[in-house]
Design an enzyme around this catalytic site. Structure first.
Site, mmCIF file in Angstrom:
data_model
loop_
_atom_site.group_PDB
_atom_site.id
_atom_site.type_symbol
_atom_site.label_atom_id
_atom_site.label_comp_id
_atom_site.label_asym_id
_atom_site.label_seq_id
_atom_site.Cartn_x
_atom_site.Cartn_y
_atom_site.Cartn_z
ATOM 1 N N CYS A 77 0.856 -1.106 -0.135
ATOM 2 C CA CYS A 77 -0.064 0.085 0.192
ATOM 3 C C CYS A 77 0.980 1.194 0.050
ATOM 4 O O CYS A 77 1.913 1.321 0.740
ATOM 5 C CB CYS A 77 -0.711 -0.083 1.181
ATOM 6 S SG CYS A 77 -2.082 1.424 1.261
ATOM 7 N N PHE A 110 -7.609 6.591 -1.819
ATOM 8 C CA PHE A 110 -8.192 7.667 -2.531
ATOM 9 C C PHE A 110 -7.269 8.066 -3.857
ATOM 10 O O PHE A 110 -6.036 7.811 -3.747
ATOM 11 C CB PHE A 110 -8.530 9.066 -1.423
ATOM 12 C CG PHE A 110 -7.257 9.327 -0.860
ATOM 13 C CD1 PHE A 110 -6.622 10.429 -1.582
ATOM 14 C CD2 PHE A 110 -6.921 9.205 0.420
ATOM 15 C CE1 PHE A 110 -5.398 10.787 -1.079
ATOM 16 C CE2 PHE A 110 -5.886 9.844 0.806
ATOM 17 C CZ PHE A 110 -4.889 10.298 0.254
ATOM 18 N N LEU A 111 -7.764 9.074 -4.532
ATOM 19 C CA LEU A 111 -7.077 9.784 -5.159
ATOM 20 C C LEU A 111 -7.566 11.200 -5.206
ATOM 21 O O LEU A 111 -8.953 11.518 -5.325
ATOM 22 C CB LEU A 111 -7.366 9.216 -6.821
ATOM 23 C CG LEU A 111 -6.576 9.689 -8.002
ATOM 24 C CD1 LEU A 111 -6.884 8.722 -9.082
ATOM 25 C CD2 LEU A 111 -6.873 10.942 -8.396
ATOM 26 N N PRO A 149 -0.172 11.594 3.344
ATOM 27 C CA PRO A 149 -1.442 11.809 3.000
ATOM 28 C C PRO A 149 -2.127 12.275 4.438
ATOM 29 O O PRO A 149 -2.074 11.339 5.503
ATOM 30 C CB PRO A 149 -2.123 10.682 2.357
ATOM 31 C CG PRO A 149 -1.393 9.534 2.528
ATOM 32 C CD PRO A 149 -0.025 10.057 3.202
ATOM 33 N N GLY A 150 -3.364 13.388 4.532
ATOM 34 C CA GLY A 150 -4.007 13.526 5.686
ATOM 35 C C GLY A 150 -5.313 13.185 5.444
ATOM 36 O O GLY A 150 -5.381 12.511 4.365
ATOM 37 N N MET A 186 -9.196 13.712 3.898
ATOM 38 C CA MET A 186 -9.764 14.257 2.792
ATOM 39 C C MET A 186 -10.114 15.889 2.897
ATOM 40 O O MET A 186 -10.313 16.468 1.784
ATOM 41 C CB MET A 186 -11.044 13.664 2.314
ATOM 42 C CG MET A 186 -12.154 13.635 3.075
ATOM 43 S SD MET A 186 -13.264 12.231 2.392
ATOM 44 C CE MET A 186 -14.801 12.436 3.535
ATOM 45 N N HIS A 235 3.683 7.714 8.221
ATOM 46 C CA HIS A 235 2.761 7.363 6.773
ATOM 47 C C HIS A 235 1.546 8.222 6.697
ATOM 48 O O HIS A 235 0.915 8.335 5.574
ATOM 49 C CB HIS A 235 2.580 6.035 6.540
ATOM 50 C CG HIS A 235 1.204 5.366 7.059
ATOM 51 N ND1 HIS A 235 0.926 5.598 8.497
ATOM 52 C CD2 HIS A 235 0.217 4.712 6.470
ATOM 53 C CE1 HIS A 235 -0.279 4.728 8.417
ATOM 54 N NE2 HIS A 235 -0.576 4.559 7.226
ATOM 55 N N GLY A 236 0.900 8.761 7.700
ATOM 56 C CA GLY A 236 -0.247 9.228 7.382
ATOM 57 C C GLY A 236 -0.793 10.218 8.832
ATOM 58 O O GLY A 236 0.229 10.382 9.498
ATOM 59 N N ALA A 237 -1.975 10.446 8.778
ATOM 60 C CA ALA A 237 -2.249 11.272 9.911
ATOM 61 C C ALA A 237 -2.868 10.251 11.194
ATOM 62 O O ALA A 237 -2.425 10.706 12.310
ATOM 63 C CB ALA A 237 -3.547 12.137 9.728
#
Lengths: 480, 138
Positions: A101, A207-208, A377-378, A380, A403-405
């Site tokens: 991922c 998501f994109l 990525p946070g 949306m 790797h993210g929030a």
């Protein structure tokens, strides 16, 4: 085991849970967090899971927890464990079901203003061209034999077959394909699940996003990566789809009995593992690399369709450059200095991103001066970040950062009392347009379900694992 | 009496299922999973599919059973709305799936389930009832 009460402060951004004698822990747990983040972390079982990871035979250094840590299966999400390649174990749970991922960032030649005028058309076009895979298959048709080639060559296979531009793979971790993949170790079932799903996004937190560069924090690094304020970029968050999920399922099933054979006992069945050097361990790694390569091919396929969509809405002159592609669920063999000794370790990154510093031989040649790009990525409605790897990562965390929030609320809690129309309206007020296959997909991923991504970034920046390069704001969100 | 309920998890989803016997428990667990995966009400029950699976114990058997049902759905082979457990022991299960071959456009995923996990997995007898707790990766 319950360990949260044992936590000790090291400094403003580092905490430690000492090894508990007689608990099976072979090392301590090191947590990267601010005091505020830590208060949220201790509300779930993620630190107990990090303590379980400290029980893995052959673990080198500490069991590490990144600031976005939250409860996962076996391993916490945001957990890192390096094991000795000769005497340690490999754990499919330490990679996760969604092998490789990861996140890919494309930098466009368009400005925020140019895209804003046609945002709705663009979002709709991408929504049509990049299926999420809930109600059908992708648009890339490959044969069994071609799938085997994809498992070996990853994103490079896609580029060779017209789904990309010549140098796209220069800008991906491992250049879009790990060595040592063996398609024969990937079960027919995994191939059957994955083959029709190539070029699809998936659901859950995948998501994109169409975003713009809201702020640049490091001019030199941003310029090197090809980023500038006001520029439109595309962030793709997806993985290895059913193929990777089945590889993990297959090996977890077989590792239970295999663990008994090797005399390994662990506190959680989901941590199932076998020696790296064993037949089962080597088979898993060969299959995992195949699944990782499938994921890179998948993100490459989506890149192709995103480019087509932009060109259809704007013009054929629009350019989208791959800035980089990082994976955050993987086990990789790397070499580090540990206690003055050079050691080959297998680094399990479960919801954690490689963050190599400037000068590291594996960093893309044109990025050598500034370090490897890292994308965080946070949620949306908030922001995502571009970082660059720093030397602290190699010194302390086996070349890794967050790797993210990190999720804060369960899916049920996220949905509670929320009205879909209201959520969509609120996002629109912020200038964010959303398209999703399911109502549930939107409600369960509301910004409030996540920790504040900026707080997470502060920790890795101040701890010297990676440095802030640019903050990105969403404009259009496509979700499964 | 409830046959299953959905459980909370920070990142994913789970369920607790009950049954008066192991066979009924396994049936209800599969129904719980399919209720998360899709809308079983839209599926017809016109066709049947037999399935046999194995495991080292009940929990292992549960993961393997649900993984089989999931695999059949994800590869469009069969979308099951109900289940009949024809024979069950701690290490094997023979069952009939009731539903229809999956047509993905008509039978979309409501939520794509990546896999069935061993995380905090429980299959146990409580007084006269059987109970299971299963978490799914989504």
């Amino acid at each position: 085991m319950s360990v949260s009460h044992l936590i000790e402060q090291v400094d403003d951004y580092r905490w430690r849970i000492p090894r508990v004698k007689g608990s099976g822990m072979l090392t301590d747990v090191r947590v990267y967090a601010s005091r505020d983040i830590l208060k949220k972390v201790v509300t779930d079982r993620s630190l107990d899971q990090a303590a379980n990871v400290a029980c893995l035979p052959g673990i080198v250094g500490s069991s590490l927890a990144m600031p976005d840590i939250h409860q996962g299966y076996g391993f916490p999400i945001g957990g890192v464990a390096a094991v000795d390649c000769a005497s340690g174990v490999v754990s499919p749970g330490g990679v996760g079901f969604d092998i490789n991922c990861g996140v890919r960032l494309l930098g466009s030649s368009l400005s925020r203003e140019e895209v804003r005028a046609r945002l709705k058309d663009l979002v709709n076009q991408i929504f049509r061209d990049v299926p999420c895979g809930t109600g059908g298959t992708g648009y890339i048709k490959i044969s069994q034999k071609e799938l085997d080639d994809v498992l070996v060559d990853g994103a490079r296979w896609m580029v060779r077959h017209g789904y990309g531009e010549t140098n796209d793979c220069e800008y991906a971790e491992a250049r879009g394909a790990l060595l040592g993949a063996d398609p024969d170790k990937v079960s027919p079932r995994a191939k059957e699940r994955g083959r029709p799903q190539i070029g699809t996004l998936g659901s859950g937190n995948h998501f994109l996003e169409i975003q713009y560069v809201q702020r640049v924090d490091d001019e030199e690094a941003a310029k090197t990566f090809g980023l500038y304020q006001g520029q439109v970029v595309v962030l793709i968050h997806s993985g290895s789809r059913g193929l990777g999920h089945q590889v993990c399922t297959d090996f977890l099933r077989d590792m239970g009995p295999a663990m008994r054979k090797y005399g390994i006992e662990l506190p959680d069945r989901q941590l199932a593992c076998v020696p790296v050097t064993s037949r089962e361990g080597q088979s898993y790694l060969a299959a995992m690399r195949g699944a990782a390569n499938f994921a890179w091919a998948n993100r490459q396929g989506m890149t192709h369709f995103v480019r087509q969509a932009f060109r259809r809405i704007f013009s054929n002159d629009v350019h989208l450059k791959v800035i980089y592609d990082v994976c955050h669920n993987i086990a990789k063999q790397e070499r580090y200095e540990v206690a003055g000794k050079t050691q080959d370790v297998l680094v399990h990154r479960k919801g954690a991103t490689r963050a190599f510093p400037p000068g590291h031989p594996e960093v893309t040649p044109s990025y050598q001066q500034v370090g490897q790009p890292v994308f965080i990525p946070g949620s949306m409605g908030t922001a995502s970040w571009v970082l660059a790897g720093r030397s602290g990562s190699v010194d302390e965390t086996f070349g890794t950062c967050c790797h993210g929030a990190g999720r804060l609320l369960s899916r049920t809690a996220a949905k509670k009392g929320r009205d879909l129309k209201r959520v969509i309206k609120d996002l629109e007020r912020e200038g964010i347009l959303i398209r999703s296959e399911s109502k549930r997909g939107i409600l369960e991923e509301v910004p409030q379900a996540y920790k504040d991504v900026d707080e997470v970034i502060e920790v890795v920046h101040n701890a010297g694992l990676a440095t802030k390069v640019a903050r990105l704001r969403p404009m259009g969100v496509i979700k499964g | 009496m409830n046959e299953y309920e959905i459980l909370e998890h920070t990142a994913d989803i789970g369920f607790r299922a009950w049954g008066p016997s192991p066979g009924e428990l396994f049936r209800n667990a599969a129904r719980a999973m399919m209720a998360i995966a899709t809308e079983p009400e839209i599926l017809s029950g016109l066709e049947e599919r037999e399935l046999e699976t194995h495991g080292v114990d009940y929990p292992d058997l549960m993961v393997n059973w649900l993984s089989e049902v999931l695999y059949l759905f994800d590869t469009n082979q069969f979308a099951a709305r109900d289940f009949r457990v024809d024979d069950i022991a701690t290490d094997r299960l023979r069952a009939t799936l009731i539903g229809e071959p999956r047509e993905p456009e008509r039978h979309p995923w409501e939520l794509i389930i990546k896999a069935v996990t061993y995380h905090q997995l429980k299959v146990e007898q409580r007084n006269s009832r059987w109970q299971a707790e299963v978490f799914l990766d989504i």
